[in-house]
Design a protein around this motif. Structure first.
Motif, PDB file in Angstrom:
ATOM      1  N   PHE A 239       0.824  -1.196   0.000  1.00 28.89           N
ATOM      2  CA  PHE A 239       0.000   0.000   0.000  1.00 28.89           C
ATOM      3  C   PHE A 239       0.865   1.257   0.000  1.00 28.89           C
ATOM      4  CE2 PHE A 239      -3.316   2.479   2.731  1.00 28.89           C
ATOM      5  CZ  PHE A 239      -3.791   3.124   1.594  1.00 28.89           C
ATOM      6  N   ARG A 240       0.725   2.066  -1.057  1.00 28.20           N
ATOM      7  CA  ARG A 240       1.377   3.368  -1.069  1.00 28.20           C
ATOM      8  C   ARG A 240       0.580   4.279  -0.147  1.00 28.20           C
ATOM      9  NH1 ARG A 240       0.692   8.877  -0.768  1.00 28.20           N
ATOM     10  NH2 ARG A 240       2.679   9.822  -1.301  1.00 28.20           N
TER      11      ARG A 240
ATOM     12  N   GLY B  60       1.134   7.815   2.469  1.00 30.12           N
ATOM     13  CA  GLY B  60       2.047   8.895   2.787  1.00 30.12           C
ATOM     14  C   GLY B  60       2.556   8.879   4.211  1.00 30.12           C
ATOM     15  N   GLY B  61       3.860   8.898   4.333  1.00 27.92           N
ATOM     16  CA  GLY B  61       4.502   9.158   5.601  1.00 27.92           C
ATOM     17  C   GLY B  61       4.181   8.229   6.744  1.00 27.92           C
ATOM     18  N   PHE B  62       3.895   8.849   7.869  1.00 23.74           N
ATOM     19  CA  PHE B  62       3.818   8.197   9.159  1.00 23.74           C
ATOM     20  C   PHE B  62       2.752   7.117   9.252  1.00 23.74           C
ATOM     21  CE2 PHE B  62       2.472   8.393  13.692  1.00 23.74           C
ATOM     22  CZ  PHE B  62       3.666   8.059  14.282  1.00 23.74           C
ATOM     23  N   ALA B  63       1.686   7.237   8.463  1.00 27.78           N
ATOM     24  CA  ALA B  63       0.597   6.254   8.510  1.00 27.78           C
ATOM     25  C   ALA B  63       1.091   4.849   8.215  1.00 27.78           C
ATOM     26  CB  ALA B  63      -0.501   6.626   7.522  1.00 27.78           C
ATOM     27  N   GLY B  64       2.206   4.753   7.501  1.00 32.26           N
ATOM     28  CA  GLY B  64       2.765   3.444   7.191  1.00 32.26           C
ATOM     29  C   GLY B  64       3.087   2.628   8.422  1.00 32.26           C
ATOM     30  N   LYS B  65       3.424   3.296   9.513  1.00 37.86           N
ATOM     31  CA  LYS B  65       3.729   2.579  10.759  1.00 37.86           C
ATOM     32  C   LYS B  65       2.500   1.835  11.277  1.00 37.86           C
ATOM     33  CE  LYS B  65       7.627   5.196  12.679  1.00 37.86           C
ATOM     34  NZ  LYS B  65       8.440   4.026  13.053  1.00 37.86           N
ATOM     35  N   VAL B  66       1.330   2.440  11.098  1.00 41.63           N
ATOM     36  CA  VAL B  66       0.091   1.798  11.544  1.00 41.63           C
ATOM     37  C   VAL B  66      -0.326   0.712  10.558  1.00 41.63           C
ATOM     38  CG1 VAL B  66      -2.338   2.164  12.128  1.00 41.63           C
ATOM     39  CG2 VAL B  66      -0.622   3.880  12.768  1.00 41.63           C
TER      40      VAL B  66
ATOM     41  N   VAL C 272       1.931  -3.721   3.956  1.00 43.15           N
ATOM     42  CA  VAL C 272       3.318  -3.424   3.598  1.00 43.15           C
ATOM     43  C   VAL C 272       3.351  -2.009   3.019  1.00 43.15           C
ATOM     44  CG1 VAL C 272       5.329  -4.162   2.274  1.00 43.15           C
ATOM     45  CG2 VAL C 272       3.659  -5.868   3.056  1.00 43.15           C
ATOM     46  N   PRO C 273       3.658  -1.005   3.847  1.00 42.23           N
ATOM     47  CA  PRO C 273       3.600   0.386   3.377  1.00 42.23           C
ATOM     48  C   PRO C 273       4.707   0.720   2.395  1.00 42.23           C
ATOM     49  CG  PRO C 273       4.509   0.283   5.590  1.00 42.23           C
ATOM     50  CD  PRO C 273       4.049  -1.107   5.261  1.00 42.23           C
TER      51      PRO C 273
ATOM     52  N   THR D 106       3.207  -3.170  -8.929  1.00 39.68           N
ATOM     53  CA  THR D 106       4.262  -3.063  -7.914  1.00 39.68           C
ATOM     54  C   THR D 106       3.641  -2.854  -6.546  1.00 39.68           C
ATOM     55  OG1 THR D 106       5.665  -2.018  -9.589  1.00 39.68           O
ATOM     56  CG2 THR D 106       6.400  -1.869  -7.309  1.00 39.68           C
ATOM     57  N   ILE D 107       2.492  -2.194  -6.539  1.00 37.69           N
ATOM     58  CA  ILE D 107       1.713  -2.016  -5.314  1.00 37.69           C
ATOM     59  C   ILE D 107       0.282  -2.484  -5.572  1.00 37.69           C
ATOM     60  CG2 ILE D 107       3.084  -0.139  -4.325  1.00 37.69           C
ATOM     61  CD1 ILE D 107       1.150   1.854  -5.577  1.00 37.69           C
ATOM     62  N   ASP D 108      -0.433  -2.819  -4.482  1.00 35.38           N
ATOM     63  CA  ASP D 108      -1.816  -3.302  -4.586  1.00 35.38           C
ATOM     64  C   ASP D 108      -2.836  -2.188  -4.385  1.00 35.38           C
ATOM     65  OD1 ASP D 108      -0.893  -6.058  -4.706  1.00 35.38           O
ATOM     66  OD2 ASP D 108      -0.504  -5.885  -2.540  1.00 35.38           O
ATOM     67  N   ALA D 109      -2.390  -1.122  -3.759  1.00 36.03           N
ATOM     68  CA  ALA D 109      -3.304  -0.027  -3.423  1.00 36.03           C
ATOM     69  C   ALA D 109      -2.498   1.254  -3.249  1.00 36.03           C
ATOM     70  CB  ALA D 109      -4.072  -0.353  -2.149  1.00 36.03           C
ATOM     71  N   ALA D 110      -3.181   2.383  -3.356  1.00 37.63           N
ATOM     72  CA  ALA D 110      -2.502   3.669  -3.198  1.00 37.63           C
ATOM     73  C   ALA D 110      -3.484   4.736  -2.760  1.00 37.63           C
ATOM     74  CB  ALA D 110      -1.843   4.092  -4.512  1.00 37.63           C
ATOM     75  N   GLU D 111      -3.008   5.626  -1.923  1.00 40.54           N
ATOM     76  CA  GLU D 111      -3.798   6.808  -1.585  1.00 40.54           C
ATOM     77  C   GLU D 111      -2.998   8.033  -1.964  1.00 40.54           C
ATOM     78  OE1 GLU D 111      -3.203   9.240   1.123  1.00 40.54           O
ATOM     79  OE2 GLU D 111      -1.181   8.385   1.130  1.00 40.54           O
ATOM     80  N   TRP D 112      -3.726   9.103  -2.305  1.00 47.43           N
ATOM     81  CA  TRP D 112      -3.059  10.375  -2.545  1.00 47.43           C
ATOM     82  C   TRP D 112      -3.770  11.444  -1.739  1.00 47.43           C
ATOM     83  CZ3 TRP D 112       1.231  12.457  -3.194  1.00 47.43           C
ATOM     84  CH2 TRP D 112       1.365  13.786  -3.631  1.00 47.43           C
ATOM     85  N   VAL D 113      -4.764  12.101  -2.295  1.00 49.60           N
ATOM     86  CA  VAL D 113      -5.474  13.141  -1.544  1.00 49.60           C
ATOM     87  C   VAL D 113      -6.970  12.889  -1.592  1.00 49.60           C
ATOM     88  CG1 VAL D 113      -6.001  15.605  -1.378  1.00 49.60           C
ATOM     89  CG2 VAL D 113      -3.661  14.863  -1.839  1.00 49.60           C
TER      90      VAL D 113
END
Length: 360
Positions: A174-175, A177-183, A190-191, A207-214
């Protein structure tokens, strides 16, 4: 004629009447460079830097100019903090949480999972202790920070498959942003921290299964709906992410009080304009996405509850291991509690009622 004698005896009025002008020291022109973490194609988020630069130029009568450079022009998207810290550029426009790897506190200056919404974040910064505390922290990196925009609450991203329960989070690349990857990591995902301009290709190639942007406006422009059918909400990790202008401390301290005031005013305008643009443009974009076949889905209660549990556990751990986090998060969390109590009786109740009405 003795110039000094005339000035001494006649005073300024007499000097002007005599046609003898005192020496005037013209203020030297100022030229700064701004490195953004965002591509030019995103007129909302990169556009905030352009609003900022244009306002500085106008208010200074053209004597203070800032050239704006998209991610990759002067330095990589995630290299801008180093660029400002080292004085390679005078200013950067970025999302502070990108740099949580340097110190988790960077995330508190932007957004953390289940944190403040955009209005609350602005209140903490300008009327709470936020700006003071974050500025003390950023001083360690030779940075003076100014709030430089907010997207408002974000969407939860694009997925190749449905996320019906916690089981679907396991192994999800999962793409985010930033700190949320820790959660996300604690939830079994897999952030991946990928710059905005590179997300589409990664999602398209698998390469990734999911992504968030805005949210809808930017996501539509980036074309994520073409490579992933499921669009989830809300982005619980970004209830109100603040963008910042990071200014090199020597460059800042070299400004006159007048020019400091100009920079502060320009940043404040960019801060307001960014969210206004998102709020104005997201509704139509969401309608367009749904009309084109996007499958809109809410995160289930168990996913939300699990994410909240892991987030709170992480914050507690960081308070025990990171003194900077402990100091600033204590103030942040107290402010969050008080704000949510207030919003519960006002904003939230009003919004829920209005959203359930059939408006003409």
């Amino acid at each position: 004629m003795d110039r000094r004698a005339v000035i001494k005896s006649a005073g300024i009025a007499g000097v002007l009447a005599a046609g003898v002008a005192p020496a005037v020291h013209a203020q030297a022109a100022i030229r700064w460079r701004l490195a953004s973490s965002f591509p030019k194609s995103l007129d909302t988020i990169f556009g905030a830097a352009e609003v900022f630069a244009a306002k500085v130029k106008t208010m200074s009568g053209g004597k203070f100019e800032i050239s704006t450079h998209a991610a990759g022009e002067l330095m990589p998207a995630f290299g801008v903090v180093d660029g400002v810290q080292q004085g390679t550029v005078e200013v950067a426009h970025t999302a502070p949480y990108y740099f949580f790897g340097k110190n988790e506190v960077f995330a508190l200056g932007c957004a953390i999972p289940f944190g403040l919404n955009s209005r609350q974040m602005t209140a903490w910064m300008f009327e709470g202790n936020g700006l003071k505390l974050m500025r003390e922290f950023y001083a360690k990196y030779n940075i003076v920070n100014l709030p430089g925009g907010n997207t408002g609450a974000q969407m939860g991203g694009w997925y190749r498959k449905e996320i019906k329960s916690m089981a679907d989070m396991k192994g999800l690349k999962f793409r985010v942003g930033g700190f949320a990857g820790k959660v996300i990591e604690r939830m079994g995902g897999v952030p991946q921290n990928i710059p905005g301009g590179e997300i589409y290709q990664a999602l398209e190639k698998g390469t990734i299964d999911a992504a968030e942007w805005v949210g809808p406006y930017d996501d539509l422009k980036l074309g994520f709906n073409k490579v992933a059918p499921f669009y989830y909400y809300p982005g619980w990790w970004e209830g109100g992410p603040e963008l910042d202008f990071f200014i090199n401390d020597k460059a800042w301290n070299g400004l006159s009080p007048e020019n400091k005031a100009i920079v502060e005013s320009a940043a404040a305008e960019a801060h307001v304009v960014m969210q206004a643009r998102y709020d104005a443009r997201n509704p139509a974009a969401l309608k367009q996405l749904v009309a084109s076949g996007t499958k809109l889905r809410p995160f289930s209660n168990d996913v939300m509850a699990e994410a909240f549990k892991h987030s709170e556990a992480l914050y507690s751990e960081l308070s025990g291991s990171n003194p900077d986090w402990k100091k600033i998060y204590a103030d942040y969390s107290k402010f969050r509690t008080e704000q949510n109590l207030w919003f519960r009786f006002t904003e939230a109740t009003f919004d829920r009622f209005m959203q359930n009405q059939k408006l003409a």
